[in-house]
Design a protein around this motif. Structure first.
Motif, PDB file in Angstrom:
ATOM      1  N   LEU A   1     -50.413 -44.725  -0.442  1.00  0.00           N
ATOM      2  CA  LEU A   1     -51.076 -43.700   0.326  1.00  0.00           C
ATOM      3  C   LEU A   1     -52.083 -42.893  -0.249  1.00  0.00           C
ATOM      4  O   LEU A   1     -53.075 -42.467   0.302  1.00  0.00           O
ATOM      5  CB  LEU A   1     -49.702 -42.539   0.235  1.00  0.00           C
ATOM      6  N   LYS A   2     -52.184 -42.990  -1.697  1.00  0.00           N
ATOM      7  CA  LYS A   2     -53.102 -42.339  -2.332  1.00  0.00           C
ATOM      8  C   LYS A   2     -54.818 -43.220  -2.150  1.00  0.00           C
ATOM      9  O   LYS A   2     -55.502 -42.463  -1.644  1.00  0.00           O
ATOM     10  CB  LYS A   2     -53.110 -42.390  -3.994  1.00  0.00           C
ATOM     11  N   GLU A   3     -54.503 -44.488  -2.145  1.00  0.00           N
ATOM     12  CA  GLU A   3     -55.629 -45.452  -1.806  1.00  0.00           C
ATOM     13  C   GLU A   3     -56.106 -45.223  -0.247  1.00  0.00           C
ATOM     14  O   GLU A   3     -57.339 -44.969  -0.015  1.00  0.00           O
ATOM     15  CB  GLU A   3     -55.081 -46.812  -1.887  1.00  0.00           C
ATOM     16  N   ILE A   4     -55.262 -44.909   0.517  1.00  0.00           N
ATOM     17  CA  ILE A   4     -55.656 -44.510   1.867  1.00  0.00           C
ATOM     18  C   ILE A   4     -56.449 -43.460   2.098  1.00  0.00           C
ATOM     19  O   ILE A   4     -57.555 -43.397   2.700  1.00  0.00           O
ATOM     20  CB  ILE A   4     -54.301 -44.783   2.839  1.00  0.00           C
ATOM     21  N   LEU A   5     -55.859 -42.338   1.427  1.00  0.00           N
ATOM     22  CA  LEU A   5     -56.351 -41.049   1.404  1.00  0.00           C
ATOM     23  C   LEU A   5     -58.066 -40.830   0.685  1.00  0.00           C
ATOM     24  O   LEU A   5     -58.736 -40.387   1.329  1.00  0.00           O
ATOM     25  CB  LEU A   5     -55.411 -39.775   0.894  1.00  0.00           C
ATOM     26  N   LEU A   6     -57.869 -41.667  -0.316  1.00  0.00           N
ATOM     27  CA  LEU A   6     -59.084 -41.728  -1.174  1.00  0.00           C
ATOM     28  C   LEU A   6     -60.107 -42.135  -0.407  1.00  0.00           C
ATOM     29  O   LEU A   6     -61.483 -41.930  -0.379  1.00  0.00           O
ATOM     30  CB  LEU A   6     -58.913 -42.134  -2.612  1.00  0.00           C
TER      31      LEU A   6
ATOM     32  N   ALA B   1     -57.130 -33.603  -6.697  1.00  0.00           N
ATOM     33  CA  ALA B   1     -58.221 -34.482  -6.792  1.00  0.00           C
ATOM     34  C   ALA B   1     -58.886 -34.849  -5.622  1.00  0.00           C
ATOM     35  O   ALA B   1     -60.360 -35.128  -5.760  1.00  0.00           O
ATOM     36  CB  ALA B   1     -57.444 -35.876  -6.951  1.00  0.00           C
ATOM     37  N   LEU B   2     -58.737 -34.404  -4.359  1.00  0.00           N
ATOM     38  CA  LEU B   2     -59.423 -34.510  -3.201  1.00  0.00           C
ATOM     39  C   LEU B   2     -60.703 -33.404  -3.245  1.00  0.00           C
ATOM     40  O   LEU B   2     -61.656 -33.575  -3.004  1.00  0.00           O
ATOM     41  CB  LEU B   2     -58.654 -34.392  -1.995  1.00  0.00           C
ATOM     42  N   ARG B   3     -60.141 -32.173  -3.801  1.00  0.00           N
ATOM     43  CA  ARG B   3     -61.152 -31.063  -3.833  1.00  0.00           C
ATOM     44  C   ARG B   3     -62.315 -31.381  -5.045  1.00  0.00           C
ATOM     45  O   ARG B   3     -63.459 -31.009  -4.663  1.00  0.00           O
ATOM     46  CB  ARG B   3     -60.363 -29.844  -4.099  1.00  0.00           C
ATOM     47  N   VAL B   4     -61.724 -32.341  -5.919  1.00  0.00           N
ATOM     48  CA  VAL B   4     -62.966 -32.649  -6.925  1.00  0.00           C
ATOM     49  C   VAL B   4     -63.802 -33.764  -6.293  1.00  0.00           C
ATOM     50  O   VAL B   4     -65.041 -33.628  -6.605  1.00  0.00           O
ATOM     51  CB  VAL B   4     -62.154 -33.161  -8.076  1.00  0.00           C
ATOM     52  N   MET B   5     -63.268 -34.358  -5.246  1.00  0.00           N
ATOM     53  CA  MET B   5     -64.244 -35.326  -4.636  1.00  0.00           C
ATOM     54  C   MET B   5     -64.915 -34.832  -3.767  1.00  0.00           C
ATOM     55  O   MET B   5     -66.125 -35.417  -3.412  1.00  0.00           O
ATOM     56  CB  MET B   5     -63.258 -36.385  -4.119  1.00  0.00           C
TER      57      MET B   5
ATOM     58  N   VAL C   1     -57.317 -50.036   3.659  1.00  0.00           N
ATOM     59  CA  VAL C   1     -56.595 -49.110   4.658  1.00  0.00           C
ATOM     60  C   VAL C   1     -55.986 -49.702   5.820  1.00  0.00           C
ATOM     61  O   VAL C   1     -54.780 -49.649   6.202  1.00  0.00           O
ATOM     62  CB  VAL C   1     -57.615 -48.187   5.101  1.00  0.00           C
ATOM     63  N   TYR C   2     -56.807 -50.584   6.483  1.00  0.00           N
ATOM     64  CA  TYR C   2     -56.076 -51.249   7.505  1.00  0.00           C
ATOM     65  C   TYR C   2     -55.090 -52.182   7.294  1.00  0.00           C
ATOM     66  O   TYR C   2     -53.887 -52.071   7.838  1.00  0.00           O
ATOM     67  CB  TYR C   2     -57.309 -52.166   8.264  1.00  0.00           C
ATOM     68  N   ASN C   3     -55.201 -52.963   6.207  1.00  0.00           N
ATOM     69  CA  ASN C   3     -54.078 -53.758   5.822  1.00  0.00           C
ATOM     70  C   ASN C   3     -52.661 -53.036   5.285  1.00  0.00           C
ATOM     71  O   ASN C   3     -51.576 -53.443   5.692  1.00  0.00           O
ATOM     72  CB  ASN C   3     -54.564 -54.798   4.742  1.00  0.00           C
ATOM     73  N   LEU C   4     -52.913 -52.210   4.765  1.00  0.00           N
ATOM     74  CA  LEU C   4     -51.618 -51.237   4.206  1.00  0.00           C
ATOM     75  C   LEU C   4     -51.074 -50.486   5.301  1.00  0.00           C
ATOM     76  O   LEU C   4     -49.704 -50.660   5.279  1.00  0.00           O
ATOM     77  CB  LEU C   4     -52.402 -50.074   3.255  1.00  0.00           C
ATOM     78  N   VAL C   5     -51.806 -50.033   6.339  1.00  0.00           N
ATOM     79  CA  VAL C   5     -51.191 -49.376   7.382  1.00  0.00           C
ATOM     80  C   VAL C   5     -50.362 -50.814   8.335  1.00  0.00           C
ATOM     81  O   VAL C   5     -49.387 -50.511   8.858  1.00  0.00           O
ATOM     82  CB  VAL C   5     -52.284 -48.825   8.352  1.00  0.00           C
TER      83      VAL C   5
END
Length: 611
Positions: A359-364, A329-333, A438-442
């Protein structure tokens, strides 16, 4: 010598006493100068007024003298002119001379050289002050009466020096007294400072101010623990205030986002209505498809609300494995011209307290920002690279890094980086919520984020996540728990109860289900739903979570107490955070067979009913 004086002055200027004396001296000098000016100016004004008055009086007397002399001349001339006409000129000259002597005596009488008043008769007024012209043509007399300028200036110079010396002499004892009073206050203060440095007991001095200081210090020492506790409470209140402020900002931002979505839906509905009237079915299908896409965007936006508060509790993710699952998915992005490097430094599997979706939300989000940063300056940089690395700092902490070689950011942008709805790309490219999510999840994992960035030098996000112990028994995700199917739904469904407080939702569901051939009853609140289920057996109950009078969980609790649980219950909710212990318990017990999260489609509902 001069440098030594300068160094001494710089060193002394750090002392409060030196500053106190210097400021007192400057203020005193300024005040004394002002006082001297006022006194001298006032005295000069009075003196000038006295001189003018004296000159006026003298002039009046001189004019009287001249007038009397001329009258005397007229009398004598009438007496002697009959005897000797030539005698008239001699008589006039004699009387004029006598009058001038009388005038000089009068002027000397009115002069006061001791106070700078020396009256003078002169042919020209240049050397005089406050001069007055005395003219008597009958006696051929014309002169200027005034005070001597030289005598006046000498007098005032003496007076000014006397006043200045007098004020200076008064200032010296005043300054000495000031120093004495200062030392009387400073010495006890030095004693307090020394005792504080040595940790000794403070003794009261008898001075109200210093004793108040000592009392305050002792009170502070005795209440140190209490003050620390109060400080902690105040910090919590400040954090709460900041959170409320952020919520207000988010509310405004969400209103903007949802209003845009509603506007697009309204436009597409109007266009579809127009196309329907024109018989253009393809245009109708196109606009209806657009509405479905816009609804999906709204659903995705609403889903993000969960990430503003907390992650789904109890869920964990194996970091390295989840990133491996996302590689495709990342390579497609990432565009082909940008190099994507992923490095793992994991000797074993490491678990973090984040759900896989989080975790996916953070990375994306981070990778999307990295792509945008590189795209912005792609024509000005040689190396286009995004790097994702995972490393273990210790057995309790893991580091996830996402770096890019893009445009970077200034300190001003970094300061606002995690502010909700803040974006430098414009809302057409992003909502400004990604980094806030991202900030809130972490933060909710008790982790932290560090950002390193400079303009045109790229950006690195460092995410520190706590490592948790891997559980012996593998737990299913919370969403799977909510979809537990321990009991098989009835083979045939005939009667259905729809319980929802929204009229439009109830009517739409009833119309759709009746078209499928089911018998449908409706309830507009929890109380009506409870009464309907107690009065009639239903094969399926579609139960809204939040309703007036009684919510869905309360309805199920009362039905369980009455042993009237329907065979198949589907819980409907528009709030993505409905993950409570009661819902989880009812799901595990098989009371709730499925949870439908709003918005859902008729196809989703039909799939659940028909299996």
């Amino acid at each position: 010598m001069i440098s030594s004086i300068i160094d001494w002055f710089k060193a002394s200027s750090r002392s409060f006493g030196f500053k106190f004396y210097l400021s007192t001296f400057v203020l005193g000098a300024g005040f004394n100068a002002f006082l001297c000016f006022i006194v001298i100016a006032g005295f000069a004004t009075l003196h000038s007024f006295y001189i003018r008055n004296t000159i006026e009086i003298t002039k009046s007397q001189v004019e009287n003298i001249l007038a009397k002399a001329y009258e005397d001349f007229l009398k004598k001339r009438s007496l002697f002119q009959s005897l000797d006409p030539a005698y008239s000129e001699e008589l006039l000259e004699s009387i004029r001379s006598e009058a001038e002597r009388e005038v000089e005596r009068t002027i000397r009488a009115h002069s006061a050289p001791n106070i700078g008043i020396e009256l003078i008769l002169a042919n020209e007024p240049y050397s005089l002050i406050h001069s007055k012209l005395i003219e008597f043509e009958s006696l051929h007399y014309k002169k200027y009466l005034g005070a001597s300028r030289k005598a006046y200036l000498l007098f005032f110079l003496k007076i000014s020096l006397i006043i200045i010396i007098f004020i200076f002499l008064l200032s010296v004892p005043a300054f000495i007294l000031l120093r004495y009073l200062y030392l009387q206050f400073r010495n006890p203060l030095d004693s307090i400072t020394n005792n504080l440095e040595k940790g000794e007991k403070l003794n009261y001095t008898g001075y109200t101010e210093l004793d108040a200081l000592i009392s305050a210090i002792e009170s502070y020492t005795n209440r140190e623990k209490e003050l620390l506790s109060q400080q902690h409470r105040l910090q919590l209140e400040l954090e709460k205030s900041a959170r409320l402020s952020a919520i207000g900002t988010m509310a405004g931002g969400y209103a903007h986002e949802f209003n845009n979505l509603l506007q697009m839906i309204l436009f597409n509905l109007e266009l579809a209505e127009k196309a329907l009237k024109e018989g253009n079915q393809s245009a109708v299908d196109k606009h209806l498809e657009n509405i479905k896409k816009i609804t999906a965007r709204g659903q995705n936006l609403a889903r993000k609300i969960l990430y503003f508060t907390k992650d789904i509790p109890g869920e964990t993710a194996e970091v390295c494995q989840e990133i491996k699952n996302l590689i495709d998915a990342l390579r497609v992005m990432v565009p082909r011209e940008i190099e994507l490097n992923i490095e793992f430094h994991c000797q074993r599997s490491y678990i973090v307290p984040l759900s896989p979706n989080s975790l996916k939300e953070i990375l994306l989000n981070l990778v999307k920002n990295a792509v945008d940063a590189i795209e912005e300056v792609k024509d000005r940089i040689e190396k286009k690279e995004i790097k994702i690395s995972v490393s273990v700092l210790n057995e309790k902490e893991l580091l996830l890094e996402v770096s890019d070689t893009g445009c970077g950011m200034s300190d001003e942008v970094k300061a606002k980086l995690f502010t909700p709805f803040f974006t430098t790309k414009g809302f057409e490219k992003g909502s400004g919520l990604g980094l806030f999510i991202v900030y809130n999840l972490v933060k909710n994992t008790n982790g932290r984020i560090e950002v390193e960035s400079k303009p045109m030098e790229g950006t690195t996000f460092k995410i520190f996540l706590p490592v948790v112990e891997k559980k012996i028994t593998e737990e299913k995700g919370l969403e799977e728990k909510l979809k537990v199917e321990k009991e098989v739904k009835p083979k045939e469904i005939k009667s259905i109860l729809v319980a929802d407080d929204e009229d439009d939702i109830r009517d739409a569901l009833r119309e759709f289900l009746e078209e499928l051939g089911y018998v449908v009853d409706i309830a507009k609140n929890g109380k009506e739903a409870l009464e309907a289920i107690l009065a009639k057996d239903y094969d399926l109950v579609l139960l809204d979570m939040y309703m007036p009078e009684m919510n869905g969980v309360e309805v199920l609790s009362k039905l369980k107490t009455a042993d009237r649980i329907p065979p198949y219950v589907v819980l409907m909710t528009g709030y993505a955070g409905d993950v409570s212990e009661n819902i989880a318990r009812f799901t595990q017990e098989g009371v709730i067979k499925y949870i439908l999260r709003k918005p859902f489609t008729f196809q989703d509902l039909e799939a659940i009913i028909k299996g």
